[in-house]
Design a protein around this motif. Structure first.
Motif, PDB file in Angstrom:
ATOM      1  N   LEU B  94       0.869  -1.182   0.000  1.00 38.71           N
ATOM      2  CA  LEU B  94       0.000   0.000   0.000  1.00 38.71           C
ATOM      3  C   LEU B  94       0.903   1.227   0.000  1.00 38.71           C
ATOM      4  O   LEU B  94       1.896   1.256   0.719  1.00 38.71           O
ATOM      5  N   PHE B  95       0.567   2.220  -0.808  1.00 37.95           N
ATOM      6  CA  PHE B  95       1.436   3.386  -0.911  1.00 37.95           C
ATOM      7  C   PHE B  95       1.353   4.193   0.382  1.00 37.95           C
ATOM      8  O   PHE B  95       0.292   4.723   0.719  1.00 37.95           O
ATOM      9  N   HIS B  97       2.317   7.075   1.342  1.00 42.89           N
ATOM     10  CA  HIS B  97       2.096   8.517   1.350  1.00 42.89           C
ATOM     11  C   HIS B  97       0.692   8.881   0.911  1.00 42.89           C
ATOM     12  O   HIS B  97       0.364  10.053   0.799  1.00 42.89           O
ATOM     13  N   MET B  98      -0.127   7.861   0.634  1.00 42.63           N
ATOM     14  CA  MET B  98      -1.512   8.148   0.229  1.00 42.63           C
ATOM     15  C   MET B  98      -2.453   7.562   1.276  1.00 42.63           C
ATOM     16  O   MET B  98      -2.131   6.583   1.945  1.00 42.63           O
ATOM     17  N   PHE B 106      -6.159   5.237  -6.981  1.00 43.67           N
ATOM     18  CA  PHE B 106      -4.999   5.297  -7.882  1.00 43.67           C
ATOM     19  C   PHE B 106      -5.220   4.550  -9.206  1.00 43.67           C
ATOM     20  O   PHE B 106      -5.054   5.138 -10.282  1.00 43.67           O
ATOM     21  N   PRO B 107      -5.628   3.269  -9.165  1.00 43.98           N
ATOM     22  CA  PRO B 107      -5.815   2.566 -10.447  1.00 43.98           C
ATOM     23  C   PRO B 107      -6.917   3.196 -11.302  1.00 43.98           C
ATOM     24  O   PRO B 107      -6.855   3.132 -12.530  1.00 43.98           O
ATOM     25  N   GLU B 109      -7.662   6.458 -11.252  1.00 43.17           N
ATOM     26  CA  GLU B 109      -7.114   7.731 -11.723  1.00 43.17           C
ATOM     27  C   GLU B 109      -6.253   7.520 -12.966  1.00 43.17           C
ATOM     28  O   GLU B 109      -6.347   8.267 -13.934  1.00 43.17           O
ATOM     29  N   VAL B 110      -5.363   6.525 -12.907  1.00 45.99           N
ATOM     30  CA  VAL B 110      -4.499   6.312 -14.063  1.00 45.99           C
ATOM     31  C   VAL B 110      -5.301   5.819 -15.269  1.00 45.99           C
ATOM     32  O   VAL B 110      -4.811   5.859 -16.394  1.00 45.99           O
ATOM     33  N   ARG B 111      -6.523   5.385 -15.012  1.00 44.77           N
ATOM     34  CA  ARG B 111      -7.392   5.023 -16.138  1.00 44.77           C
ATOM     35  C   ARG B 111      -8.263   6.193 -16.550  1.00 44.77           C
ATOM     36  O   ARG B 111      -9.223   6.026 -17.291  1.00 44.77           O
ATOM     37  N   ARG B 154      -7.967  -2.826  -3.328  1.00 47.76           N
ATOM     38  CA  ARG B 154      -7.284  -2.080  -4.384  1.00 47.76           C
ATOM     39  C   ARG B 154      -7.093  -2.939  -5.630  1.00 47.76           C
ATOM     40  O   ARG B 154      -7.166  -2.454  -6.758  1.00 47.76           O
ATOM     41  N   ALA B 155      -6.842  -4.221  -5.404  1.00 49.09           N
ATOM     42  CA  ALA B 155      -6.647  -5.105  -6.555  1.00 49.09           C
ATOM     43  C   ALA B 155      -7.958  -5.365  -7.289  1.00 49.09           C
ATOM     44  O   ALA B 155      -7.960  -5.761  -8.448  1.00 49.09           O
ATOM     45  N   PHE B 158     -10.576  -1.889  -9.767  1.00 46.54           N
ATOM     46  CA  PHE B 158     -10.676  -1.551 -11.188  1.00 46.54           C
ATOM     47  C   PHE B 158     -11.249  -2.699 -12.011  1.00 46.54           C
ATOM     48  O   PHE B 158     -11.103  -2.755 -13.218  1.00 46.54           O
TER      49      PHE B 158
END
Lengths: 513, 367
Positions: B94-95, B97-98, B106-107, B109-111, B154-155, B158
């Motif tokens: 898990l990141f 800083h987020m 995140f996934p 957003e990048v989409r 998270r997995a 998306f």
């Protein structure tokens, strides 16, 4: 847990309040911890904190004027410096007494040097006057007074007279002058009761009597000064150096007569003390603000260059297999094992107009032989050399932070659909920011106070404020100004540190772990 | 892009090999076909190549040889971020800083998904793992089990059809791990996603999976549903690796009508079911599960084979008794019996007779 419902403090097994016995147990630990660090603490205090504090204190210290010219400072206090006229005769009389004693103590040249920082020419003024002050016509007072009472020509008489408290209270100026004179003789290993009496003592006595002192002592009560012709001291001083007729010299003495002064600090920010407080210096004398700005700007450029060059290296170091990384690490550390002077001089060889880089460029035909690039003795040279020298200080903290960022974060980001760049920028980079912060603080603070490299490769446009400080410490000997410049530099660093703490947070700075 | 003939295959490994150093193969000739919606576990000791297979599927390692296909399309040359495969990492990744919500967004957003849609999906995913109230926290403020749930969410957020899990429960304590096993299984079944799960914990593999691929030495030793894997191991590695197992060493005397006669090393002759032995004279390792051995004569079934044994140790474990015996020269022969009211409690030193059905006794390779 259920005990906490009881009212009253918790008790330890022996009946003392738990808080107190805990505090006692902790105190013992604290004392032991303190004892362990005590040697270092004392060492640091004695060899580091105390000298720095002493040095910084010099930036406001100004006792030399009032110590060397106590009478003058007092007499000058009422003089209006804006009148455009030289001070009254009394001031010259006070200056005469002060200068004679200062000359004997060899302190007048130091004072001249000190005041010369504020007004050029004062140094030679004091030196010249010091040589001449002994030959002023004040021996007339001596002759006239000893004629009236020959006993006064004997040092022993003076020594005995000055023990008498009624004499002391009736002749204040004479008493002060005698005390200073006697103190000087004693410090010189002489006996005041035996040494030859100086004219200055008789002059002081004359000034006291003229001003209406009426000592009851029989040795003095008979003296009559009304028909002694006064010596024209302003004329004598003017004869020694006509600058004494310049009111601005007196103004300088008056302005710098307090024990503490903000003059050094004003000087350090290109200002000076005027009649209405601080005012800007004439434009052609302004240098320090520009130097501070240049120092900050160049340090910033160096820091940014270090980030740009160090980041990829640190990344490689952190991501290569251990053996290759160790090899690279040695290359990074190699400069540490080479003398700073050697490295800086190497840049001189590389960058000069007949140097390796210019030769290569000319040979390649990229640069004409008669228009070789000027890369040394300017800002460019300083930035290049200092970036090279400070680069390890950026790479090491970056590396130790990057080492703690597992590769899985990048993998996770990519598995979530991020491109290589997005994964780096959104996931890896934010986690490496503490390393950038630590490295930047280190590099910036080191470069802001860097001295040796700008001195060697900086020329005139690439020197830092530290070079100016060094100049004042070792060449101009204006330690007060050097201390003021140093204090400002220290304050700027602390301020930046504080800003950094507010913006990034100092607990965000990591040197590893 | 080569289309496979097998229409039913979702994930397909075909003759995949992997070498890191050019000298040793970490994965040797891997062939695997997974239908859509299957929960497949790759189980094996460390260094058996299971994680490498997972990483090849995720795209973080490239196959040295062979073809990996996803939904009929070869993905060998597709970079990881375009594969659309969800992945749960061993330490969650898990990141830090987020916040939890940012991690999940995140996934999306990048989409380039819109904000409102993103928020709805994040909320749904958090609710799915019962972490709806934790969106504003940082990963460091969560317990291991909570981080695990977030990593899972998270997995899945998306809507990947294939989710890979690399020992996701390794860092949790036993109780939490068991709880999460059921949770993951439940969510996977509800969503109908295909899961490839890597673990070295056989209980985990048996509880969760539709099929288990047992890895050793870069090969799949056996690929079978859990019950089959446990009860019908195809070689002695699988028999040893899955569950507790008793082995007796011996030599095949002959094989007739699906029954192998084995002469144990102390001269005793027993009947076994031949699995991967073929001819007389071959050395074999006979495998019997501890719970298939009986010492209470009244419980022995007709046709059971009996042997003499000496009790070495008797351990009371609550629901079962675990007894260590010396059988045919083997001091490590374990039997497990249910704690029933009429069950006899054995004493060390006692001489008893034990028995089992020949079909429970499997003659496997001796390697």
């Amino acid at each position: 847990m259920s005990d906490t419902t009881n009212s009253g403090p918790m008790l330890a097994a022996d009946g003392t309040p738990l808080k107190r016995s805990l505090a006692r147990a902790l105190r013992r630990q604290k004392i032991r911890a303190l004892a362990l660090i005590a040697p270092l603490l004392i060492f640091v205090l004695v060899t580091f904190i105390a000298p720095i504090a002493d040095m910084l204190f010099r930036s406001v210290e100004n006792q030399i004027v009032s110590e060397t010219l106590p009478e003058t400072v007092e007499a000058l206090a009422d003089w209006d410096s804006d009148s455009g006229e030289i001070p009254p005769d009394k001031v010259f009389e006070a200056l005469y007494i002060d200068l004679v004693i200062a000359e004997a103590e060899k302190k007048h040249t130091r004072l001249g040097t000190r005041l010369n920082y504020e007004k050029t020419g004062v140094s030679s003024l004091f030196r010249k006057s010091g040589r001449r002050v002994g030959r002023f016509d004040t021996d007339e007072y001596t002759d006239a007074l000893t004629e009236q009472n020959p006993d006064l020509g004997a040092p022993a008489t003076w020594a005995a007279m000055m023990e008498d408290s009624s004499v002391r209270s009736s002749l204040p100026l004479t008493t002060r002058t005698w005390d200073r004179w006697a103190a000087y003789l004693i410090s010189d290993g002489e006996n005041p009761a035996e040494e030859k009496l100086e004219d200055v003592l008789f002059a002081a006595l004359y000034f006291d009597l003229r001003d209406g002192a009426s000592p009851s002592d029989p040795r003095l009560s008979s003296l009559d000064v009304s028909n002694i012709e006064p010596v024209d001291l302003p004329a004598s001083f003017a004869d020694a150096d006509k600058d004494w007729l310049d009111p601005s010299v007196w103004k300088t003495i008056q302005v710098y007569s307090p024990n503490y002064t903000s003059g050094y600090f004003l000087n350090a920010v290109d200002m000076q003390k005027g009649p209405d407080g601080a005012e800007a210096r004439p434009e052609n004398q302004q240098i320090y603000i520009m130097l501070f700005q240049r120092t900050l700007f160049m340090s910033l450029v160096i820091t940014v260059s270090c980030i740009a060059l160090g980041y990829p290296v640190a990344w490689l170091l952190a991501n290569l297999p251990a053996r290759t990384a160790n090899m690279l690490m040695i290359l990074v550390l190699l400069p540490f094992w080479t003398s700073l002077l050697v490295r800086t001089s190497a840049w001189k060889v590389m960058l000069q107009q007949q140097g390796v880089i210019n030769d290569t460029l000319v040979w390649l035909g990229l640069v004409a032989d008669d228009s070789r690039l000027v890369m040394i003795n300017n800002q460019f040279g300083t930035i290049v050399a200092m970036t090279h020298i400070l680069l390890p200080f950026m790479i090491l903290p970056l590396y130790s932070v990057m080492q703690t960022i597992p590769e899985t974060y990048l993998r996770a980001a990519k598995s979530l659909g991020a491109t290589n760049w997005t994964a780096f920028w959104r996931v890896y980079f934010p986690q490496s920011v503490p390393g950038i912060g630590a490295g930047s603080i280190l590099v910036f603070i080191l470069s802001i106070g860097y001295y040796i490299t700008p001195e060697i490769v900086g020329g005139t446009t690439g020197t830092f404020i530290s070079n100016r400080i060094a100049y004042h410490i070792s060449s101009s000997l204006n330690w007060g100004l050097a201390a003021a410049l140093g204090s400002i530099l220290l304050a700027v660093v602390l301020l930046l540190y504080w800003c950094y703490d507010r913006i990034v947070g100092i607990d965000n700075v990591k040197l590893g772990g | 892009m080569a289309k496979t003939s097998n229409s039913d295959a979702f994930v397909e490994f075909e003759r995949v090999q992997k070498s890191y150093d050019g000298e040793n193969l970490v994965v040797k000739d891997l062939n695997l076909i997974m239908p859509k919606g299957e929960f497949l576990t790759m189980l094996g000791p460390s260094g058996s190549g299971k994680t490498t297979c997972l990483m090849m599927l995720a795209g973080f390692e490239t196959a040295t040889h062979g073809d990996i296909r996803l939904d009929g399309t070869s993905i060998n040359n597709i970079p990881p971020h375009k594969r659309g495969i969800g992945m749960v990492f061993q330490n969650y990744a898990l990141f830090p800083h987020m916040t939890v919500a940012e991690n999940l967004a995140f996934p999306l957003e990048v989409r380039k998904m819109g904000k409102s849609e993103r928020e709805a999906k994040v909320k749904r995913a958090l609710d799915m793992v019962q972490m709806g109230a934790f969106g504003g926290r940082r990963p460091a403020q969560l317990s291991g089990g909570q981080q695990q749930r977030i990593a899972l969410a998270r997995a899945l957020v998306f809507e990947a059809e294939l989710v890979l899990m690399d020992e996701p429960l390794g860092a949790l304590d036993k109780q939490l791990r068991e709880h999460m096993q059921f949770e993951i299984k439940r969510i996977a079944d509800n969503l109908g996603i295909t899961v490839v799960y890597v673990t070295h914990d056989q209980t985990e593999a048996l509880t969760m999976s539709d099929r288990v691929a047992v890895f050793d030495d870069g090969r799949i030793q056996q690929l079978a549903p859990p019950d089959q894997l446990y009860e019908e191991p195809e070689n002695s590695f699988v028999a040893q690796f899955i569950g507790e197992n008793n082995t007796l060493e011996g030599v095949i005397k002959g094989i007739n009508n699906g029954v192998a006669v084995v002469e144990l090393d102390d001269g005793e002759l027993i009947d076994c079911k031949p699995i991967n032995v073929s001819k007389a004279g071959e050395r074999t390792r006979v495998s019997i599960r501890p719970e298939r051995v009986e010492y209470n004569k009244s419980r022995l079934q007709e046709g059971a084979h009996t042997l003499k044994a000496e009790v070495l140790e008797f351990i009371y474990m609550g629901d079962i008794f675990r007894t260590r015996l010396r059988v045919a020269g083997n001091d490590e022969f374990i039997i497990k019996t249910r704690n029933a009211p009429d069950q006899e409690r054995l004493q060390p030193g006692q001489q008893i007779e034990i028995g089992w059905m020949p079909e429970d006794c499997r003659a496997l390779d001796a390697t």
